[in-house]
Design an enzyme around this catalytic site. Structure first.
Site, short mmCIF file in Angstrom:
data_model
loop_
_atom_site.label_atom_id
_atom_site.label_comp_id
_atom_site.label_asym_id
_atom_site.label_seq_id
_atom_site.Cartn_x
_atom_site.Cartn_y
_atom_site.Cartn_z
N ASN A 25 51.74 -12.61 -22.71
CA ASN A 25 51.55 -11.35 -22.00
C ASN A 25 50.07 -11.00 -21.86
O ASN A 25 49.65 -10.38 -20.89
CB ASN A 25 52.31 -10.23 -22.70
CG ASN A 25 53.79 -10.29 -22.35
OD1 ASN A 25 54.18 -11.01 -21.44
ND2 ASN A 25 54.61 -9.56 -23.09
N HIS A 58 59.51 -13.55 -30.45
CA HIS A 58 59.44 -12.97 -29.11
C HIS A 58 60.18 -13.86 -28.12
O HIS A 58 59.68 -14.91 -27.71
CB HIS A 58 57.97 -12.78 -28.69
CG HIS A 58 57.81 -12.18 -27.33
ND1 HIS A 58 56.71 -12.44 -26.54
CD2 HIS A 58 58.62 -11.37 -26.61
CE1 HIS A 58 56.86 -11.79 -25.38
NE2 HIS A 58 58.02 -11.14 -25.40
N SER A 91 57.31 -7.40 -27.69
CA SER A 91 56.53 -8.29 -26.81
C SER A 91 55.04 -7.96 -26.85
O SER A 91 54.26 -8.62 -26.18
CB SER A 91 57.06 -8.19 -25.40
OG SER A 91 57.04 -6.86 -24.99
N GLU A 96 57.89 -17.06 -28.69
CA GLU A 96 56.59 -16.93 -29.35
C GLU A 96 56.88 -16.52 -30.79
O GLU A 96 57.49 -15.47 -31.02
CB GLU A 96 55.73 -15.87 -28.66
CG GLU A 96 55.02 -16.35 -27.42
CD GLU A 96 54.13 -15.27 -26.80
OE1 GLU A 96 53.01 -15.59 -26.35
OE2 GLU A 96 54.56 -14.10 -26.79
#
Ligand code: T1G
Length: 695
Positions: A479, A429, A408, A441
């Site tokens: 993130n 991801h 991640s 992702e």
């Protein structure tokens, strides 16, 4: 005008039956061109004395997906859909709608305005306008209850759900179900009508009985929802008007429709609709995806088990490989439980559930990956461990196999460098729970081959996911933005807001949960590990809140320990943890901060502006292809309220000037955190907005 009638609304003659074929790919959307063509074709058949009945059917995958959503917000151009439908309803000749695939929104409204409806196997109908922040605007809220009654119409219209053909017939919406092509089914119905075996009837002639109990129940349910959206409540109001004479009801419905058409909720939901569909426009699109049938998933933890489940639901053969033999059985039962849950939720049929159970194996033996077309690694976040594993996979896996990492935030280029085939390495991801969350992702490293990216997108679509292309950086798109959002919330806490108030403000904005409640759910120790990882490289001028660390020092990691920012007791609503409140107050004293009050509006403004500023940097650096992709990440991976469209959609509503004003104001207190991205200044100068960059 070139006679398009014959192209997008073809007229066909079968004896004394006239047919109109809707043929405007990809979904026969009822935009101006198709409406006009249908209108003209219908006039032609109406005037033809040899024609005694008229059938409408669709060419392609669907009868029609309804009004053309791309036209929303533009001025109405005649013939409008209500005008076209009135002609159909008023026709002296029987008019039949023959439906296949889907008939949604304006397409179902068209069918409701005809005198008889036949659907073929596999058909789904619905009035999903509320999902776009609207309500049926061409008679659907007046004509549907005339066929199925007020209570069922309220259910269908206020939920926007799909209705399978069988249920539609039971409810009286469809007059007949048939197998085989819709065209022939339509002709058969027309023949039966002309032979007197079937009665055709105008929907408008029917009436609707009041049902105050159903209305009350629906109103209470809609008002208790969080966030409480406007469209479903207005839709309820429109359906209730169906007890009035049809013209009054149609007028009321249209007025409510136009009100919603002008609203932000509609704009946000329509933006989300197209953002979801735009993510597939990637530079690697022309590349041919590699074939993937067998997938190896490495790691039997929560993510590995979720990814394996998602693949099984998607129909792939799966080998889950867990190095620790003691955990292999847990992984297997985790997958079985997830599959049972998918069966319960209707995501799997009994048959596909059985099939999925037979399509996976669990082992501790890494060699099981040797025949895989794709390997997805989901082991713990440690660069050394991942690089070591990829080096082994490089030796084990067949040529052409794609090696994907579910990291991640770690550097995918560095992971790829551990192999001799960096072109076959990519980031996939997933988001927890991986068999439910729709976002993936797709992290494209410097040497990732185009066909690898194309394969990842094809796989994601097959899993029913929303793939978003991301470049390599710490935290990729989601993130990275989340980190800034959380920091803005942490600073608000230090400066005087309380965490329950911050959460409440963002929940009022539409988030299902505020940042502190989410932290508690995810586990405060996880976030602490990330902070500890970054401690060595944290710039000295960066403002750092020690509150979360001090809460962890108490052994309070959130829900999993029963307390974090909040206290969690079974059967009780979470309450603010006074111990955490004391930690905040103490930290303010240490930092000599005088707390001040923040309105809900200012809390939202700061958190949203922090997200937008970082999102603009993500765009500037080319980590995301387009603003809408960033919105798709936030909507499908981070719980950004769908009716708000996403941070970039919000950025256009706020405008670059106001965003710059805010950032410069906030920067007085903290110039390190609040910096105006260059692209935002450019947008202000050139008067463009982020929607223009979606291409
Ligand atoms: N208008 C314009 N474009 C549409 C469209 C529509 N209604 N529906 C789909 N598209 C485009 C979509 O953007 C994509 O384009 C391509 O078609 C394929 O779609 C007056 C006001 C039908 C179940 O809410 O639910 O009628 O990306 O990728 O997964 O009361 O599309 O390829 O360029 O989604 O197979 C109500 C919306 C409108 C249905 C097909 N109708 N569409 O799903 O393909 S409001 C809807 C869908 C209304 C009236 C009101 C799905 C689908 P591109 P796709 P799919």
């Amino acid at each position: 005008m070139k006679d398009e009638t014959n192209e997008i609304a073809g007229v066909e003659i079968e004896g004394d039956i006239g047919l109109i074929r809707l043929a405007k790919p990809p979904v026969n959307a009822l935009g101006l061109a198709l409406r006009t063509a249908v209108y003209e074709a219908f006039q032609t058949l109406t005037r033809d004395p040899a024609i005694r009945a008229i059938v409408l059917y669709g060419e392609g995958r669907f009868f029609s997906a309804g009004a053309d959503i791309k036209d929303f917000g533009k001025a109405d151009v005649e013939p409008t859909l209500p005008q076209v439908l009135k002609v159909l309803n008023d026709s002296e000749k029987p008019v039949i709608a023959a439906l296949h695939g889907v008939a949604f929104g304006g397409a179902l409204e068209l069918a409701l305005a005809t005198h008889l409806r036949v659907g073929v196997t596999g058909l789904r109908i619905g009035l999903p306008e509320v999902k776009l922040g609207l309500l049926p605007g061409a008679g659907g809220a007046q004509r549907l209850p005339r066929l199925c009654g007020l209570a069922s119409a309220i259910d269908i219209i206020c939920s926007g759900r799909d209705v399978p053909a069988e249920e539609a017939q039971t409810l009286g919406i469809l007059d007949r179900l048939a197998d085989g092509p819709a065209r022939e089914a339509g002709i058969a119905v027309a023949r039966d009508v002309l032979a007197g075996g079937l009665v055709s009837r105008r929907t408008d002639e029917r009436t609707v009985a009041e049902d105050p109990a159903a209305v009350e129940v629906a109103r209470n349910r809609l008002q208790s929802k969080r966030p409480t959206l406007t469209a479903p409540l207005k839709a309820l109001e429109a359906v209730c008007a169906a007890t009035l004479p049809i013209d009054h009801g149609l007028e009321k419905e249209r007025a409510l429709f136009m009100e919603l058409m002008a609203g932000d909720e509609r704009a946000g939901l329509v933006h989300a609709f197209f953002a979801e569909r735009a993510t597939g426009r990637i530079p690697e699109k022309p590349a041919k995806p590699r074939e993937v049938n067998r997938v190896a998933v490495i790691g039997g933890g929560t993510m590995g088990v979720g990814i394996a489940t998602s693949l099984l639901i998607g129909g792939y053969d799966v080998d889950l490989i867990e190095a620790q033999s003691a955990r292999v059985a847990d992984a297997r039962s985790g997958i079985e439980q997830n599959l049972a849950g998918a069966l319960k939720r209707g995501k799997l049929t009994e048959e596909s559930h059985e099939a999925a159970l037979g399509k996976f194996g669990c082992t501790e033996n890494l060699d099981a990956a040797k025949d895989a077309d794709l390997v997805i690694e989901a082991i713990f976040e440690n660069m050394e461990a991942k690089s070591g594993l990829f080096a082994k996979l490089d030796a084990i896996c067949k040529p052409g196999a794609i090696l994907a990492t579910n990291t991640s935030y770690l550097d995918v280029n560095e992971i790829a460098a551990a192999t001799a085939r960096p072109g076959d390495v990519i980031g996939l991801h997933f988001f927890s729970p991986a068999h439910i969350m729709r976002l993936i992702e797709v992290v494209v490293a410097d040497e990732t081959a185009p066909e690898c990216v194309a394969t990842a997108f094809a796989l994601a679509r097959k899993l029913g996911k929303v793939p978003v292309r991301a470049g390599v950086c710490d935290g990729f798109i989601g993130n990275r933005i989340l980190t800034q959002y959380r920091r803005a919330a942490d600073y608000l806490l230090l400066d005087g807001a309380d965490f329950a108030g911050i959460d409440a403000a963002l929940e009022d904005f539409g988030f299902a949960m505020g940042p502190f409640a989410v932290n508690d759910l995810a586990g405060l120790d996880i976030a602490k590990a990330t902070r500890d990882r970054k401690a060595a490289t944290r710039p000295p001028e960066e403002r750092y809140s020690r509150v979360a660390d001090q809460i962890c020092d108490q052994g309070w990691f959130g829900r999993k320990t029963g307390q974090g920012y909040y206290i969690y007791e079974a059967g009780k609503a979470p309450v603010a943890n006074q111990g955490a409140v004391k930690i905040v107050e103490a930290e303010r004293r240490v930092l000599n901060l005088r707390p001040r009050a923040f309105s809900g509006e200012e809390i939202v403004a700061r958190c949203l502006t922090a997200m937008i500023a970082e999102a603009v940097r993500v765009l500037e650096e080319g980590i995301a292809l387009r603003p809408a992709d960033i919105d798709a990440v936030e909507l499908f991976g981070y719980g950004f309220p769908r009716h708000r469209g996403g941070p970039m959609h919000q950025a256009d509503l706020i405008g670059p000037a106001e965003l710059i004003r805010r950032i410069e104001l906030y920067a007085v207190e903290d110039p390190h955190f609040w910096r105006v991205p260059e692209l935002l200044r450019e947008m202000q100068c050139n008067g463009r907005n982020f929607a223009d960059l979606n291409g």
